[in-house]
Write a protein that holds these residues in place. Sequence first.
Motif, PDB file in Angstrom:
ATOM      1  N   ILE A1253       0.866  -1.194   0.000  1.00  0.00           N
ATOM      2  CA  ILE A1253       0.000   0.000   0.000  1.00  0.00           C
ATOM      3  C   ILE A1253       0.893   1.232   0.000  1.00  0.00           C
ATOM      4  O   ILE A1253       1.720   1.399   0.904  1.00  0.00           O
ATOM      5  CB  ILE A1253      -0.924   0.023   1.246  1.00  0.00           C
ATOM      6  N   SER A1254       0.736   2.078  -1.024  1.00  0.00           N
ATOM      7  CA  SER A1254       1.564   3.284  -1.127  1.00  0.00           C
ATOM      8  C   SER A1254       0.688   4.526  -1.051  1.00  0.00           C
ATOM      9  O   SER A1254      -0.329   4.627  -1.754  1.00  0.00           O
ATOM     10  CB  SER A1254       2.329   3.296  -2.457  1.00  0.00           C
ATOM     11  N   PHE A1255       1.084   5.455  -0.170  1.00  0.00           N
ATOM     12  CA  PHE A1255       0.408   6.756  -0.060  1.00  0.00           C
ATOM     13  C   PHE A1255       1.331   7.801  -0.667  1.00  0.00           C
ATOM     14  O   PHE A1255       2.499   7.902  -0.283  1.00  0.00           O
ATOM     15  CB  PHE A1255       0.147   7.112   1.405  1.00  0.00           C
ATOM     16  N   THR A1256       0.807   8.568  -1.591  1.00  0.00           N
ATOM     17  CA  THR A1256       1.622   9.597  -2.244  1.00  0.00           C
ATOM     18  C   THR A1256       0.939  10.952  -2.082  1.00  0.00           C
ATOM     19  O   THR A1256      -0.150  11.180  -2.624  1.00  0.00           O
ATOM     20  CB  THR A1256       1.796   9.289  -3.741  1.00  0.00           C
ATOM     21  N   ASN A1257       1.580  11.821  -1.284  1.00  0.00           N
ATOM     22  CA  ASN A1257       1.088  13.200  -1.083  1.00  0.00           C
ATOM     23  C   ASN A1257      -0.421  13.214  -0.770  1.00  0.00           C
ATOM     24  O   ASN A1257      -1.175  14.042  -1.288  1.00  0.00           O
ATOM     25  CB  ASN A1257       1.375  14.045  -2.335  1.00  0.00           C
ATOM     26  N   LEU A1258      -0.841  12.274   0.083  1.00  0.00           N
ATOM     27  CA  LEU A1258      -2.274  12.118   0.363  1.00  0.00           C
ATOM     28  C   LEU A1258      -2.792  13.257   1.244  1.00  0.00           C
ATOM     29  O   LEU A1258      -2.254  13.519   2.321  1.00  0.00           O
ATOM     30  CB  LEU A1258      -2.524  10.771   1.060  1.00  0.00           C
ATOM     31  N   GLN A1259      -3.852  13.914   0.754  1.00  0.00           N
ATOM     32  CA  GLN A1259      -4.522  14.946   1.548  1.00  0.00           C
ATOM     33  C   GLN A1259      -6.020  14.646   1.546  1.00  0.00           C
ATOM     34  O   GLN A1259      -6.585  14.304   0.508  1.00  0.00           O
ATOM     35  CB  GLN A1259      -4.285  16.340   0.973  1.00  0.00           C
ATOM     36  N   ILE A1260      -6.623  14.775   2.718  1.00  0.00           N
ATOM     37  CA  ILE A1260      -8.071  14.514   2.822  1.00  0.00           C
ATOM     38  C   ILE A1260      -8.731  15.630   3.616  1.00  0.00           C
ATOM     39  O   ILE A1260      -8.253  16.010   4.685  1.00  0.00           O
ATOM     40  CB  ILE A1260      -8.344  13.145   3.487  1.00  0.00           C
ATOM     41  N   ARG A1261      -9.796  16.165   3.051  1.00  0.00           N
ATOM     42  CA  ARG A1261     -10.648  17.104   3.798  1.00  0.00           C
ATOM     43  C   ARG A1261     -12.087  16.705   3.546  1.00  0.00           C
ATOM     44  O   ARG A1261     -12.402  16.072   2.557  1.00  0.00           O
ATOM     45  CB  ARG A1261     -10.375  18.547   3.382  1.00  0.00           C
ATOM     46  N   TYR A1262     -12.963  17.119   4.482  1.00  0.00           N
ATOM     47  CA  TYR A1262     -14.351  16.664   4.410  1.00  0.00           C
ATOM     48  C   TYR A1262     -15.265  17.627   3.667  1.00  0.00           C
ATOM     49  O   TYR A1262     -16.406  17.298   3.383  1.00  0.00           O
ATOM     50  CB  TYR A1262     -14.886  16.395   5.821  1.00  0.00           C
ATOM     51  N   ALA A1263     -14.774  18.800   3.392  1.00  0.00           N
ATOM     52  CA  ALA A1263     -15.528  19.750   2.562  1.00  0.00           C
ATOM     53  C   ALA A1263     -14.532  20.755   2.033  1.00  0.00           C
ATOM     54  O   ALA A1263     -13.452  20.969   2.606  1.00  0.00           O
ATOM     55  CB  ALA A1263     -16.621  20.446   3.380  1.00  0.00           C
ATOM     56  N   ASP A1264     -14.875  21.381   0.908  1.00  0.00           N
ATOM     57  CA  ASP A1264     -13.929  22.283   0.250  1.00  0.00           C
ATOM     58  C   ASP A1264     -13.512  23.439   1.147  1.00  0.00           C
ATOM     59  O   ASP A1264     -12.386  23.926   1.058  1.00  0.00           O
ATOM     60  CB  ASP A1264     -14.554  22.840  -1.045  1.00  0.00           C
ATOM     61  N   HIS A1265     -14.435  23.900   2.007  1.00  0.00           N
ATOM     62  CA  HIS A1265     -14.132  25.083   2.823  1.00  0.00           C
ATOM     63  C   HIS A1265     -13.407  24.721   4.123  1.00  0.00           C
ATOM     64  O   HIS A1265     -13.089  25.595   4.918  1.00  0.00           O
ATOM     65  CB  HIS A1265     -15.424  25.835   3.159  1.00  0.00           C
ATOM     66  N   PRO A1267     -10.277  22.756   6.495  1.00  0.00           N
ATOM     67  CA  PRO A1267      -8.852  22.413   6.382  1.00  0.00           C
ATOM     68  C   PRO A1267      -8.661  20.915   6.191  1.00  0.00           C
ATOM     69  O   PRO A1267      -9.542  20.117   6.485  1.00  0.00           O
ATOM     70  CB  PRO A1267      -8.272  22.864   7.730  1.00  0.00           C
ATOM     71  N   SER A1268      -7.458  20.547   5.712  1.00  0.00           N
ATOM     72  CA  SER A1268      -7.168  19.130   5.479  1.00  0.00           C
ATOM     73  C   SER A1268      -7.057  18.399   6.812  1.00  0.00           C
ATOM     74  O   SER A1268      -6.528  18.923   7.788  1.00  0.00           O
ATOM     75  CB  SER A1268      -5.854  18.983   4.714  1.00  0.00           C
ATOM     76  N   VAL A1269      -7.546  17.167   6.814  1.00  0.00           N
ATOM     77  CA  VAL A1269      -7.472  16.332   8.016  1.00  0.00           C
ATOM     78  C   VAL A1269      -6.210  15.474   7.961  1.00  0.00           C
ATOM     79  O   VAL A1269      -5.510  15.338   8.953  1.00  0.00           O
ATOM     80  CB  VAL A1269      -8.735  15.450   8.109  1.00  0.00           C
ATOM     81  N   LEU A1270      -5.927  14.906   6.805  1.00  0.00           N
ATOM     82  CA  LEU A1270      -4.632  14.252   6.574  1.00  0.00           C
ATOM     83  C   LEU A1270      -3.827  15.137   5.634  1.00  0.00           C
ATOM     84  O   LEU A1270      -4.351  15.598   4.620  1.00  0.00           O
ATOM     85  CB  LEU A1270      -4.827  12.865   5.948  1.00  0.00           C
ATOM     86  N   LYS A1271      -2.561  15.373   5.992  1.00  0.00           N
ATOM     87  CA  LYS A1271      -1.772  16.365   5.248  1.00  0.00           C
ATOM     88  C   LYS A1271      -0.501  15.730   4.697  1.00  0.00           C
ATOM     89  O   LYS A1271       0.359  15.295   5.460  1.00  0.00           O
ATOM     90  CB  LYS A1271      -1.404  17.536   6.170  1.00  0.00           C
ATOM     91  N   ASN A1272      -0.436  15.685   3.396  1.00  0.00           N
ATOM     92  CA  ASN A1272       0.788  15.252   2.699  1.00  0.00           C
ATOM     93  C   ASN A1272       1.351  13.936   3.235  1.00  0.00           C
ATOM     94  O   ASN A1272       2.539  13.826   3.543  1.00  0.00           O
ATOM     95  CB  ASN A1272       1.873  16.344   2.784  1.00  0.00           C
ATOM     96  N   ILE A1273       0.481  12.949   3.366  1.00  0.00           N
ATOM     97  CA  ILE A1273       0.955  11.631   3.836  1.00  0.00           C
ATOM     98  C   ILE A1273       1.644  10.930   2.661  1.00  0.00           C
ATOM     99  O   ILE A1273       1.036  10.665   1.630  1.00  0.00           O
ATOM    100  CB  ILE A1273      -0.234  10.761   4.321  1.00  0.00           C
ATOM    101  N   THR A1274       2.939  10.675   2.845  1.00  0.00           N
ATOM    102  CA  THR A1274       3.696   9.947   1.814  1.00  0.00           C
ATOM    103  C   THR A1274       4.486   8.848   2.507  1.00  0.00           C
ATOM    104  O   THR A1274       5.411   9.133   3.275  1.00  0.00           O
ATOM    105  CB  THR A1274       4.640  10.888   1.046  1.00  0.00           C
TER     106      THR A1274
END
Length: 1498
Positions: A1253-1265, A1267-1274
């Motif tokens: 399992i590879s994560f590349t620059n993973l960012q996750i937010r729950y709505a566009d407005h 902030p990111s919840v996961l930030k740049n997970i690599t």
Amino acid sequence: MPAKTMLIYDVMSGSKYNEIWQPWLQPGSPCIWEIASIILQLGFLAVLFFGFVKRLIESWSIDETKVKTRDMYPTTIQIGLRYKLSLACSVLLLVTHIMIPLTLKTRSEAHCKLDIPILSSEIMQIVSWIMNLIALYMIPKNKNVNFPWILRTWWLCTFLLTTSRLTLDVKFLVSLHDHPRLPEYIDFFALLGSTLLLFLAINGKTSVTPANPNPITEPFLETNPNPKHSFESKRECPYGKASIFQLITFSWMNPLFVAGNLKPLDQDEVPDVDPIDSGRVTSESFDECMKQVGPENLSIYKAIYLFTRRKMAINALFAIISAAASYVGPYLISDLVNFLNEKKTSSLTDGYLIAFGFLLAKVVETLTQRQWIFGARQLGLRLRAALISHIYKKGLVLSSRSCQTHTSGEIINLMSVDIQRITDFMWYINTFFMLPIQITLAMIILHINLGTGAFVGLAATMILMSGNIPLTRAQKWYQTKIMESKDARMKSTSEVLRNIKTLKLQAWDTHYLHKLERFRKVEYDWIWKSLKLNAVGAFVFWGAPTFISVLTFGGCVLMGIPLTAGRVLSALATFRMLQDPIFNLPDLLNVIAQGKVSGDRVASYLQEEEIQSDTVEFVPRNLTKFDVKIENGRFSWDPDSTTPNLDRIDIKVKRGMKVAICGTVGSGKSSLLSCVLGEMPKLSGTVKTSGSKAYVSQSAWILTGNIRENILFGNAYDKTRYDKTIKACALSKDFELFATGDLTEIGERGINMSGGQKQRIQIARAVYDDADIYLLDDPFSAVDAHTGTELFQKCLLGMLKEKTVLYVTHQVEFLPAADLILVMQNGRIIQSGTFKELLKQNIGFEVLVGAHNQALESVQAVESSSRETEQTQVDEEPILIAELGQTKQDSEHNLCVEISKKDGQLVHEEEREKGSIGKEIYWSYLTLAKGGVLVPIILLAQSSFQILQIASNYWMAWACPTDSTEIVTGMGFILLVYTLLAVGSAFCILVRASLVAIAGLLTSETLFNNMLHSIFRAPMSFFDSTPTGRILNRASTDQSVLDLEMANRIGWCAFSTIQLLGTMAVMSQVAWEVFAILIPVTAVCVWYQRYYIPTARELARLAGIERAPILHHFAESLTGAATIRAFQQQDRFIEKNLCLIDNHSRPWFHNVAAIEWLCFRLNQLSNFVFAFSLVLLVTLPDGIIDPSIAGLAVTYGINLNVQQAAVIWNICNAENKMISVERVLQYSKLTSEAPLVIEDSRPSNEWPENGTISFTNLQIRYADHLPSVLKNITCTFPGKKKVGVVGRTGSGKSTLIQAIFRVVEPTEGFITIDGVDICKIGLHDLRSRLSIIPQDPTMFEGTVRGNLDPLNKFSDADIWEALEKCQLGDIVRGKDQKLEYPVVEGGENWSVGQRQLFCLGRALLKKSSILVLDEATASIDSATDGILQKIITQEFKDRTIVTIAHRIHTVIDSDLVLVLSDGQVAEYDSPARLLERENSFFSRLIKEYSMRSNFDTK
């Protein structure tokens, strides 16, 4: 003067005096209008004069300061269109009355020729209209919002005068074959002006408003000393303060209509219900009735009778009067036809008396009808509130066995569907009282007209009614089956919604979707059978008047009774009236069948077994030193069972003791706490407690609401105690990271909180309660090691140090601090004593401690080996990216970040449409079935029925003689034609009823399937923010409306319109002048309907929305009933339920009243039209109309008020019911997840082989407005390796897991598994290849086999192998049915630990290349955990394992450890490398665990 007029004058005259004045006074004369006009004007001018005198007297006493104030602060006035229109129309009418005296020379025979009455009338008209203009001029000056009532009355009278004037014009012009002249044109323009004034009079608004009010002066001019009071006054119940007149006319609703037409109503603007209708009063009253009945012979029907009898008697009285009044019309028809036949010799007074009799009867009928219908609805409201309250109270005391027999889905059906059916019966019960009156009166009228022929009609009626018995029995059977199948569907739906996350993660959603569709198919089949029976019933009962009339008339011919037009028409009118009770009878019997089924179900539920109140004996604290004492206790969850679940239980717990309870999975630890709480049925022995109790359940129970409400749990807010509690429960940091702190709202079942947060909130609730005895069921399993230690030290050994605490735990490190340890095995206490005493006994306790020590040694081994190489390592990596103590709040679904931005609100008020229901909703509904092709066929069938029915009645009226002395040959042929026409009309009804049933059910099924598929494909965020009550409400109540009501509601809009058009056609053919009054009255009806709709629509929507919280609160209370009872909070929850009932009752009650408000006004307008028609028929000269056809017109006209009201009422009712369609369509268009399968990019059958399992620059937010919840997970999890993920609660661990399963989609970056980008393949392909053992173990109702292998992919041998490996083989073998052993809803007949083992069994069966463990062994003891870790390591040695764990030893043997902080990678390396740095988070965690464990085991 023509000969006809001269003849009238000659007959009436007797002297010179009469020759002058009689024409003026004669009703048929044109001069009658002038005398009526003079009388009205004298009244108008007299009222104006007295009003002027009164105003003059008042003006002398006006305070001068008020006048000065008015002058100092002038306000400009904005004049609207309505005021200008009133001026223009008044000027127009003044001009017409000035012109009339100038046209005296050109007046035709249609007008009065006597100068004195004309001039008197017109001069007074001119004076009146000048006074009218003066009054209008004063309106802006006085800033009147409404036109004065005297003006509105005058305009109404003017309309009547001008209408009658023009009608006389037309009558005389037609009879004299003259052409219109100038006076007739003047009369026409006068009618136009008066019609506009009539609309203004009805509306009442002047449209005069203050323009640009001065904001500086306004507060000084209008002050509100108590704004709060003014808000509350808006909520006061106007019904309770209404006068008799307001109650009769429903005018107490007027303020609400005004508000509803200004803007869409909100819940706060709807007044309260009357105290006598409130939940509290009705509930107390029903409780009294239940006590009168007595518990030994509990009959819910007798209790309902006692509860409803007084109001029911009043309703019955109104219903009987209404029924009796409705038969006056048919009785008088024969007299009217005779009068019209003998008009030459009869006095007009007789005709007017007959007309007055008709009118009076209709007025009495409509007034009493409105009162009994409203009273019945009000009674239904009271009964519903009482039953819901009673069912709720019962739910709080149900025993465990009862809860298993009645699942939450079934009980929700009881509350939503069954209670609705019982309250519907309250409306239909009045038909019982009306039926004998209606049949008796019908027979009397028939006997008067047809003599012994009436007995033939009675026999035919009895035959039809007795034919109902088999139909009703079949219908009752179908209704029972419909409810059973609906229960099964709702039960499964409720379970699916509760566990939707598990279904999505396991890729079982499609399987369970098909399962629900199968349940729906069974329900669909029973509904279809029921609707087919209804169609046959409609055919029989619409044909009832035909059947009765053919037999009756045939009997009369055979008996030699002459059939005259008058007798036939009276009989036909009676048969039409008799159709009502016969037509309502199947409905009544259907409702009785439904009500009986529902009543039995509710009665069965209310008689279910309750928790034994005498299980626990309470001892005052000053009489004992023991807080808990159990002697020789034998307990069983099934009281009828011979083998107890707990046996030989003897405990004595002194005040302030800490008692730890431990043992293997399923040994009876949680059951022991249940004994102390009184939850578990006692077979023998004694249980005594002393003091108040607080309970923390193993599965966290969190209420929807904010965090503070959950912690206070009904107690008063004490800031000092509250702050200490928050600190002790390690919640301070969590609160700091929420924008609204402890006021942050929690979603349903705590969906937006992590497992640890939910458990800590539960512990805080118990600690804040400051109870004497604390019962904690494994509260530390859901929190990480560091937090667990903090909770144990600060809560158990801190704030609760002087309290008695019984705590279940699997963590050995928490045992040494206990004063007493109880070791459970197979439902018995096999060892008890202190930690040191038990270690010396060597009986079984050392197995648990041994497993703990092995785990500790493995940790210490890694720790020591890393210390040896520490000196040679350089500070290269890992780099500590962030201090873990400052992690930003995350959650299981990371919605807390989102709600921080929204004032702490996650679950928003239910979305409701506003304004009118769009045409597209109607269009969607009508065209869903067969593209709408059935609709025109249905309309054609109904139209054919109406035409054939009118033709058959017309034929009888025309063919029969008007005089009984006439001998008619060929009565057989007349009856044959009548029979053929009538039978043809009945067959049209059969076609119509069948097609409506087919179209309605097809549409309902399509809507259901669309909604079901839409909900299943919705993303998890939808379920996080939507209480299941809202979805269940649509799947239950709204779907029930679509299945059984909606098609008929829509159909009746068209059918009643066709009926009304038929009636109008018959009436207008006889006296087309009726249109002169019918058209404006219809326009007024339409205006009333348009005025009514905005308010009623919003009330119906609010009632639908406010129903869901009742169901949601009930479902929530059932889940946490044990906690509610433990904290003694039943009264508070019952009170909240009563408040929710009242919130629903308010819009529902006012919606019912709004319907009656409209119907009352429409009825009176219809009565006016009918009276006008009768007066016209009486007044028209002899010979212009055929008396038989006039009688036919009256036969139809009797029902005009009902039909005209029915059209509007059906349209309004359909729109209200259409809200259910709107609500279902709302959930048919939800945002969907990604496709389940993408055919173009399906992975190979072997994928994933390696499991990298590879994560590349993973960012996750729950709505566009947000902030990111996961930030740049690599980072990369290598294939076939074991990776541990650690971090404080809220660091992003669960979000990372969700990202792998695509529960949340990446905002940026991507995740690949074996080189395949998971965002480019279907969700089913992804999730079906991965395995997960979730933190909250889930089991579904069914069997052991069905829970392990729901898709039926594996053999029994495979399943037994998996059960053996997960330590469940012996337990399942011990059950009678082995793999087919039942699992109840939620797996409640298995312990939490056993449920967790079943989840492991699923993973072992699936054998995926990637396994995710999310706190998977949190609920099991150390010994079992140790065995399972070995099994997992052995079984998944060539697979990738990702583990989130709170127990350090479960990740210490991982190949790699990922440490997350604030959504970022803080550390990622092998455990040994991470331990080389003393300042690393992982090192500190290990050191803390080692120190605590070593300290505790000494």
